[in-house]
Design a protein around this motif. Structure first.
Motif, PDB file in Angstrom:
ATOM      1  N   PRO A  84      10.934  -8.306  58.775  1.00 10.29           N
ATOM      2  CA  PRO A  84      11.468  -9.512  59.420  1.00 10.29           C
ATOM      3  C   PRO A  84      11.536  -9.399  60.942  1.00 10.29           C
ATOM      4  N   LEU A  85      11.722  -8.190  61.463  1.00  9.12           N
ATOM      5  CA  LEU A  85      11.848  -8.028  62.916  1.00  9.12           C
ATOM      6  C   LEU A  85      10.496  -7.964  63.629  1.00  9.12           C
ATOM      7  N   VAL A  86       9.558  -7.185  63.109  1.00  6.42           N
ATOM      8  CA  VAL A  86       8.291  -6.991  63.832  1.00  6.42           C
ATOM      9  C   VAL A  86       7.068  -7.575  63.135  1.00  6.42           C
ATOM     10  N   ASP A 105      16.122   1.227  63.969  1.00  2.00           N
ATOM     11  CA  ASP A 105      16.401   1.423  62.547  1.00  2.00           C
ATOM     12  C   ASP A 105      17.764   2.070  62.298  1.00  2.00           C
ATOM     13  N   GLU A 106      18.372   1.749  61.159  1.00  2.00           N
ATOM     14  CA  GLU A 106      19.699   2.288  60.831  1.00  2.00           C
ATOM     15  C   GLU A 106      19.635   3.726  60.337  1.00  2.00           C
ATOM     16  N   THR A 107      18.497   4.110  59.754  1.00  2.00           N
ATOM     17  CA  THR A 107      18.336   5.494  59.309  1.00  2.00           C
ATOM     18  C   THR A 107      17.137   6.094  60.038  1.00  2.00           C
ATOM     19  N   ILE A 108      16.979   7.399  59.917  1.00  2.00           N
ATOM     20  CA  ILE A 108      15.894   8.083  60.620  1.00  2.00           C
ATOM     21  C   ILE A 108      14.901   8.624  59.608  1.00  2.00           C
ATOM     22  N   GLU A 109      13.618   8.336  59.843  1.00  2.00           N
ATOM     23  CA  GLU A 109      12.573   8.752  58.900  1.00  2.00           C
ATOM     24  C   GLU A 109      11.738   9.886  59.478  1.00  2.00           C
ATOM     25  N   PHE A 110      11.327  10.804  58.595  1.00  2.00           N
ATOM     26  CA  PHE A 110      10.401  11.878  58.963  1.00  2.00           C
ATOM     27  C   PHE A 110       9.290  11.949  57.926  1.00  2.00           C
ATOM     28  N   PHE A 111       8.106  12.361  58.379  1.00  2.00           N
ATOM     29  CA  PHE A 111       6.940  12.531  57.505  1.00  2.00           C
ATOM     30  C   PHE A 111       6.555  14.002  57.625  1.00  2.00           C
ATOM     31  N   SER A 112       6.507  14.699  56.495  1.00  2.00           N
ATOM     32  CA  SER A 112       6.372  16.160  56.570  1.00  2.00           C
ATOM     33  C   SER A 112       5.293  16.703  55.646  1.00  2.00           C
ATOM     34  N   ILE A 113       4.720  17.804  56.070  1.00  2.00           N
ATOM     35  CA  ILE A 113       3.886  18.568  55.152  1.00  2.00           C
ATOM     36  C   ILE A 113       4.777  19.544  54.393  1.00  2.00           C
ATOM     37  N   LYS A 114       4.226  20.120  53.333  1.00  2.00           N
ATOM     38  CA  LYS A 114       4.908  21.181  52.595  1.00  2.00           C
ATOM     39  C   LYS A 114       4.013  22.397  52.728  1.00  2.00           C
ATOM     40  N   VAL A 115       4.497  23.375  53.468  1.00  3.21           N
ATOM     41  CA  VAL A 115       3.697  24.586  53.660  1.00  3.21           C
ATOM     42  C   VAL A 115       4.137  25.623  52.626  1.00  3.21           C
ATOM     43  N   PRO A 116       3.218  26.091  51.763  1.00  7.65           N
ATOM     44  CA  PRO A 116       3.617  27.114  50.799  1.00  7.65           C
ATOM     45  C   PRO A 116       4.151  28.346  51.551  1.00  7.65           C
ATOM     46  N   HIS A 125       7.700  11.546  47.671  1.00 13.30           N
ATOM     47  CA  HIS A 125       6.605  12.512  47.695  1.00 13.30           C
ATOM     48  C   HIS A 125       5.280  11.787  47.491  1.00 13.30           C
ATOM     49  N   TYR A 126       4.279  12.155  48.300  1.00 12.95           N
ATOM     50  CA  TYR A 126       2.960  11.533  48.193  1.00 12.95           C
ATOM     51  C   TYR A 126       1.972  12.438  47.467  1.00 12.95           C
ATOM     52  N   THR A 127       1.935  13.684  47.882  1.00 16.38           N
ATOM     53  CA  THR A 127       1.015  14.654  47.285  1.00 16.38           C
ATOM     54  C   THR A 127       1.753  15.993  47.207  1.00 16.38           C
ATOM     55  N   ASP A 128       1.065  17.017  46.741  1.00 18.05           N
ATOM     56  CA  ASP A 128       1.650  18.363  46.722  1.00 18.05           C
ATOM     57  C   ASP A 128       1.935  18.868  48.128  1.00 18.05           C
ATOM     58  N   HIS A 129       1.340  18.201  49.120  1.00 14.94           N
ATOM     59  CA  HIS A 129       1.462  18.697  50.493  1.00 14.94           C
ATOM     60  C   HIS A 129       2.196  17.765  51.437  1.00 14.94           C
ATOM     61  N   LEU A 130       2.495  16.542  51.002  1.00 10.61           N
ATOM     62  CA  LEU A 130       3.050  15.540  51.920  1.00 10.61           C
ATOM     63  C   LEU A 130       4.231  14.796  51.315  1.00 10.61           C
ATOM     64  N   PHE A 131       5.249  14.565  52.104  1.00  4.89           N
ATOM     65  CA  PHE A 131       6.359  13.714  51.688  1.00  4.89           C
ATOM     66  C   PHE A 131       7.042  13.118  52.903  1.00  4.89           C
ATOM     67  N   ARG A 132       7.828  12.084  52.655  1.00  6.73           N
ATOM     68  CA  ARG A 132       8.632  11.516  53.735  1.00  6.73           C
ATOM     69  C   ARG A 132      10.077  11.498  53.284  1.00  6.73           C
ATOM     70  N   PHE A 133      11.002  11.475  54.222  1.00  9.65           N
ATOM     71  CA  PHE A 133      12.414  11.360  53.863  1.00  9.65           C
ATOM     72  C   PHE A 133      13.175  10.657  54.972  1.00  9.65           C
ATOM     73  N   ARG A 134      14.334  10.135  54.606  1.00  8.54           N
ATOM     74  CA  ARG A 134      15.205   9.472  55.573  1.00  8.54           C
ATOM     75  C   ARG A 134      16.577  10.123  55.574  1.00  8.54           C
ATOM     76  N   ILE A 135      17.206  10.125  56.735  1.00  4.91           N
ATOM     77  CA  ILE A 135      18.565  10.646  56.849  1.00  4.91           C
ATOM     78  C   ILE A 135      19.436   9.605  57.556  1.00  4.91           C
ATOM     79  N   THR A 136      20.739   9.750  57.403  1.00  4.51           N
ATOM     80  CA  THR A 136      21.668   8.869  58.110  1.00  4.51           C
ATOM     81  C   THR A 136      21.486   9.063  59.608  1.00  4.51           C
ATOM     82  N   ARG A 137      21.840   8.023  60.367  1.00  2.00           N
ATOM     83  CA  ARG A 137      21.676   8.106  61.814  1.00  2.00           C
ATOM     84  C   ARG A 137      23.037   8.204  62.493  1.00  2.00           C
ATOM     85  N   PRO A 138      23.227   9.244  63.292  1.00  2.32           N
ATOM     86  CA  PRO A 138      24.499   9.343  64.002  1.00  2.32           C
ATOM     87  C   PRO A 138      24.618   8.184  64.994  1.00  2.32           C
TER      88      PRO A 138
END
Ligand code: A2P
Length: 271
Positions: A179-181, A76-87, A26-39
């Motif tokens: 290391p890659l890029v 990448d081995e996992t998948i990342e998303f960057f999201s807002i939090k809408v009340p 979590h970055y702020t009350d309105h922003l966070f990022r998360f990762r999930i496994t990749r099929p």
């Protein structure tokens, strides 16, 4: 055979993957990022978006799906998303509470216009973003292909406040260390951040900074020109409209997957 059934809270439709959350920041009350496994079978092009949602058991209602730009690169081995939090937002009011181990549903097909294939060859690639619009560029700046196609990458990120810039700042720092890029990006990837309601080395809307030339003076570079530059734009509807007007006035022509051009546009989807 019941024993071999996938462990999931609800039956998973054929067109969806059920993946596991691996990381949340979590970055702020309105922003966070998360990762999930990749099929293993999931393929996408850097810059694309995909529909994601939560199981009905979590939301207590029929699943709501929203378009999210994939923020991680295609290797990448996992998948990342960057999201807002809408009340009160039907998806993000639940999504903001996820923790590692939780299940995310993701449609199997990704799509989008912010892809390298939709741009003609050029020298400088400009990725212009506001707010969560930085997400697709977090993917592209980590894709070696971007460095094969362009000499220099300028990623701009404008937010209201300083703490909203952390995701882009951390991601670019990690990219330069990767290391890659990292070696490809060294001296060729430039992050330009500005704020509109906080003190910052560069302040003002990106439209203002481009129009009055202060961005070019800040970087000591020549102005955008359709012969050498390619532009990708991602932000709110209002921002897209204004930046589009600006680049079209400068002679840029919109590209698409089947007809590459000198600029492409995609809105930052609201969760
Ligand atoms: P401002 O603070 O002047 O509105 P938002 O969170 O509203 O999407 O805004 C994210 C950033 O984008 C803010 O810095 C905001 O500036 C800026 N912005 C909002 N609308 C536009 C626009 N039409 N053109 C360029 N930048 C914009």
């Amino acid at each position: 055979d019941v024993k071999s059934d996938v462990q999931a809270p609800t039956p998973i439709p054929d067109n969806m993957f059920a993946e596991t959350v691996t990381e949340v920041e979590h970055y702020t009350d309105h922003l966070f990022r998360f990762r999930i496994t990749r099929p293993a079978s999931f393929r996408f092009r850097s810059g694309e978006f995909v529909m994601i949602g939560l199981p009905e058991a979590v939301t207590g209602a029929k699943s709501v799906f929203r378009a999210y730009s994939i923020a991680s690169p295609s290797w990448d081995e996992t998948i990342e998303f960057f999201s807002i939090k809408v009340p009160g937002g039907p998806l993000t009011e639940h999504l903001q509470n996820i923790v590692p181990g939780d299940t995310i549903l993701m449609r199997k097909k990704s799509t989008g216009t912010l892809v390298l294939d939709a741009l003609l060859p050029g020298q400088r690639l400009w990725m212009i973003s506001t707010g969560t619009g930085f997400a697709p560029f977090a993917s592209l700046i980590r894709d070696p292909e971007a460095y094969e196609k362009f000499d220099t990458l300028f990623a701009t990120h404008t937010c209201r406040y300083n703490d909203e810039l952390r995701y882009s700042q951390d991601t670019v720092a990690a990219t330069l260390d990767d290391p890659l890029v990292g070696e490809l990006a060294a001296n060729r990837l430039h992050l330009i951040t500005s704020t509109t309601r906080d003190d910052h080395p560069l302040t003002g809307r990106i439209t203002t900074l481009l129009q009055d030339g202060s961005l070019y003076r800040h970087l000591d570079i020549t102005a955008l020109d359709p012969e050498h530059d390619r532009v990708m734009i991602c932000g709110s509807m209002a921002m897209l409209k204004d930046v589009r007007k600006l680049v079209e006035a400068a002679g840029f022509v919109e590209g698409a997957n089947n007809k590459p051009g000198s600029f492409v546009v995609e809105r930052a989807f609201v969760g």
